[in-house]
Scaffold this motif. Sequence first.
Motif, PDB file in Angstrom:
ATOM      1  N   GLU A 292      78.266 -12.024 -10.035  1.00  0.00           N
ATOM      2  CA  GLU A 292      79.640 -12.140 -10.513  1.00  0.00           C
ATOM      3  C   GLU A 292      80.582 -12.046  -9.326  1.00  0.00           C
ATOM      4  OE1 GLU A 292      82.361  -9.153 -12.963  1.00  0.00           O
ATOM      5  OE2 GLU A 292      80.878 -10.124 -14.260  1.00  0.00           O
ATOM      6  N   GLY A 293      81.447 -13.033  -9.160  1.00  0.00           N
ATOM      7  CA  GLY A 293      82.395 -13.050  -8.065  1.00  0.00           C
ATOM      8  C   GLY A 293      83.521 -12.060  -8.249  1.00  0.00           C
ATOM      9  N   GLU A 294      84.427 -12.009  -7.267  1.00  0.00           N
ATOM     10  CA  GLU A 294      85.530 -11.054  -7.298  1.00  0.00           C
ATOM     11  C   GLU A 294      86.452 -11.276  -8.487  1.00  0.00           C
ATOM     12  OE1 GLU A 294      87.550 -11.170  -3.613  1.00  0.00           O
ATOM     13  OE2 GLU A 294      85.853 -10.403  -2.440  1.00  0.00           O
ATOM     14  N   GLY A 296      85.374 -12.482 -11.377  1.00  0.00           N
ATOM     15  CA  GLY A 296      84.550 -12.533 -12.578  1.00  0.00           C
ATOM     16  C   GLY A 296      83.817 -13.836 -12.777  1.00  0.00           C
ATOM     17  N   GLU A 297      83.953 -14.772 -11.841  1.00  0.00           N
ATOM     18  CA  GLU A 297      83.314 -16.078 -11.966  1.00  0.00           C
ATOM     19  C   GLU A 297      81.864 -15.990 -11.479  1.00  0.00           C
ATOM     20  OE1 GLU A 297      84.484 -15.863  -7.719  1.00  0.00           O
ATOM     21  OE2 GLU A 297      85.279 -15.155  -9.640  1.00  0.00           O
ATOM     22  N   PRO A 298      80.954 -16.783 -12.063  1.00  0.00           N
ATOM     23  CA  PRO A 298      79.568 -16.789 -11.585  1.00  0.00           C
ATOM     24  C   PRO A 298      79.480 -17.434 -10.207  1.00  0.00           C
ATOM     25  CG  PRO A 298      79.885 -18.461 -13.281  1.00  0.00           C
ATOM     26  CD  PRO A 298      81.156 -17.660 -13.233  1.00  0.00           C
ATOM     27  N   ARG A 299      78.633 -16.872  -9.350  1.00  0.00           N
ATOM     28  CA  ARG A 299      78.520 -17.373  -7.984  1.00  0.00           C
ATOM     29  C   ARG A 299      77.065 -17.296  -7.547  1.00  0.00           C
ATOM     30  NH1 ARG A 299      79.559 -15.222  -2.664  1.00  0.00           N
ATOM     31  NH2 ARG A 299      79.965 -13.173  -3.547  1.00  0.00           N
ATOM     32  N   ARG A 300      76.565 -18.360  -6.919  1.00  0.00           N
ATOM     33  CA  ARG A 300      75.197 -18.403  -6.417  1.00  0.00           C
ATOM     34  C   ARG A 300      75.162 -17.876  -4.985  1.00  0.00           C
ATOM     35  NH1 ARG A 300      71.137 -19.064  -9.871  1.00  0.00           N
ATOM     36  NH2 ARG A 300      69.889 -20.169  -8.300  1.00  0.00           N
ATOM     37  N   VAL A 301      74.172 -17.015  -4.706  1.00  0.00           N
ATOM     38  CA  VAL A 301      74.026 -16.453  -3.367  1.00  0.00           C
ATOM     39  C   VAL A 301      72.559 -16.542  -2.952  1.00  0.00           C
ATOM     40  CG1 VAL A 301      75.979 -14.881  -3.581  1.00  0.00           C
ATOM     41  CG2 VAL A 301      73.690 -14.112  -4.267  1.00  0.00           C
ATOM     42  N   LEU A 302      72.331 -16.473  -1.646  1.00  0.00           N
ATOM     43  CA  LEU A 302      70.987 -16.483  -1.080  1.00  0.00           C
ATOM     44  C   LEU A 302      70.650 -15.070  -0.634  1.00  0.00           C
ATOM     45  CD1 LEU A 302      68.745 -18.585  -0.335  1.00  0.00           C
ATOM     46  CD2 LEU A 302      69.707 -18.550   1.991  1.00  0.00           C
ATOM     47  N   ARG A 303      69.541 -14.516  -1.128  1.00  0.00           N
ATOM     48  CA  ARG A 303      69.136 -13.149  -0.790  1.00  0.00           C
ATOM     49  C   ARG A 303      67.840 -13.182   0.022  1.00  0.00           C
ATOM     50  NH1 ARG A 303      73.540  -9.910  -2.077  1.00  0.00           N
ATOM     51  NH2 ARG A 303      73.867  -9.743  -4.313  1.00  0.00           N
ATOM     52  N   ILE A 304      67.823 -12.506   1.156  1.00  0.00           N
ATOM     53  CA  ILE A 304      66.609 -12.391   1.956  1.00  0.00           C
ATOM     54  C   ILE A 304      65.838 -11.154   1.503  1.00  0.00           C
ATOM     55  CG2 ILE A 304      65.681 -12.096   4.280  1.00  0.00           C
ATOM     56  CD1 ILE A 304      68.138 -13.493   5.363  1.00  0.00           C
TER      57      ILE A 304
END
Length: 435
Positions: A292-294, A296-304
């Motif tokens: 969840e973005g700042e 409240g919007e959905p956001r895709r992220v890359l996690r190592i």
Amino acid sequence: MSSHLTRVVFRLLCIQYLALAPIIALSQVIIRERIEIKPRAASLRSTRSTPSGMTTTVQLTWDADDDVTLYADGPCGANAVLSESGNRTKTYTIPYAVAGEYLFRAFYYGCNVFGSKPVPAANITATVTVGRDTTVVFQGSVPPRSACFGPPGFIEWTYIHVRPYFNGFSMFADRSTIYTGEGNGFSFYSGYDCSSEERWYPERDSVTFTIISGSECGDLALGDGPRRDTVTLLAKDVPNLRFMPSGRLETLPVVVEARWNTIVSITSFNVRYSAILLGETKYYYAVEEEIEGEQGEPRRVLRIKETTSPTLPPGAVTSDIWAGNRWQDSPVSNFEDAPNSGKKLGVYWEKDKPVPGGGGDLPGGMIRLVGRYWHADSVYRVRLLASTDRMTNVVGVEVRKPAELGNLYTKAKDVFDREISVDDTCIAYGGQHGI
């Protein structure tokens, strides 16, 4: 036009002027230490009461013939504007008393009329009574208006009502993301909460810090004290409190709570730090997650993420994310963020399986790192970069000293018949020349 109607017109013009433009300070008094000028917007009157029954009384006395208007602005919304009056003493009682800042403004409407006797300045005395304690917070004079169409002369002052206790505090992590083994510190601020009736004395009442989420990523330590999930300390000792990462790379944030009775403050931060022992092998891969973005919007992220197995876990990115990007050619580079950072690349890395027992390429999306250099006087830390065509992520990987290499041979003797530690000798020479 009658004198009464003239005065009404003048009042309306002054009110309109004050609403559209900042007040021109014909007289402004700065009282140092406890009194200082801090302009603030007016707000509505508060009618909240307090169980203590204490009140704050503001009294304004002046010796001029014209009116003075008092604006009172207290903590927790206790605000009011006193209507004008022909009396020379005005009193306003704030219905409850809390420690904090009280702002007052007094406007003097006396003006000089051309051809008439000059209007003297208004000598004003202001006192604040909290409970049974009365303090003179201002004593001075305010000149009249230079023209009857101009804004009134005014003074404003701030009275700081200090008590030895607070009923609120705030705690924040110094960094939102940590990449190194130095960890994270905390900032701590005492204050007042209008919804709380607690009385917290920072000199005597200890605050308990607890890791309520993400304890696998590290511990709390007070100075050189032991590392644990919970630490109880006084507010003055908070600058010596740190979160120390364990070296285990996790994707969830660390959440820390500070609590005293019902007073609670919570902060969170991310740990992008992985520790690898000298000679140890670790495998790294990445996953795409939706957060969840700042706003409240959905956001895709890359996690190592990390593992000790060369098998790619389900859900991992299978493309080659370890090819660098336009800012960094290699997926591994020196993290020279400390004065004693090692000059050599602290790890060996490849996308091949280890030999013997393996051979061939690792699964797509996986990279292997081996702790290669370590020295007691240096920090060997690298930046590991994962990148797709849409996202990137970085973690810090630091080479640490192993506690032991084995348990079969621990001691030996050198040519001078002196006993030496086999582990310490291997670690020192291996860390210096590379594994």
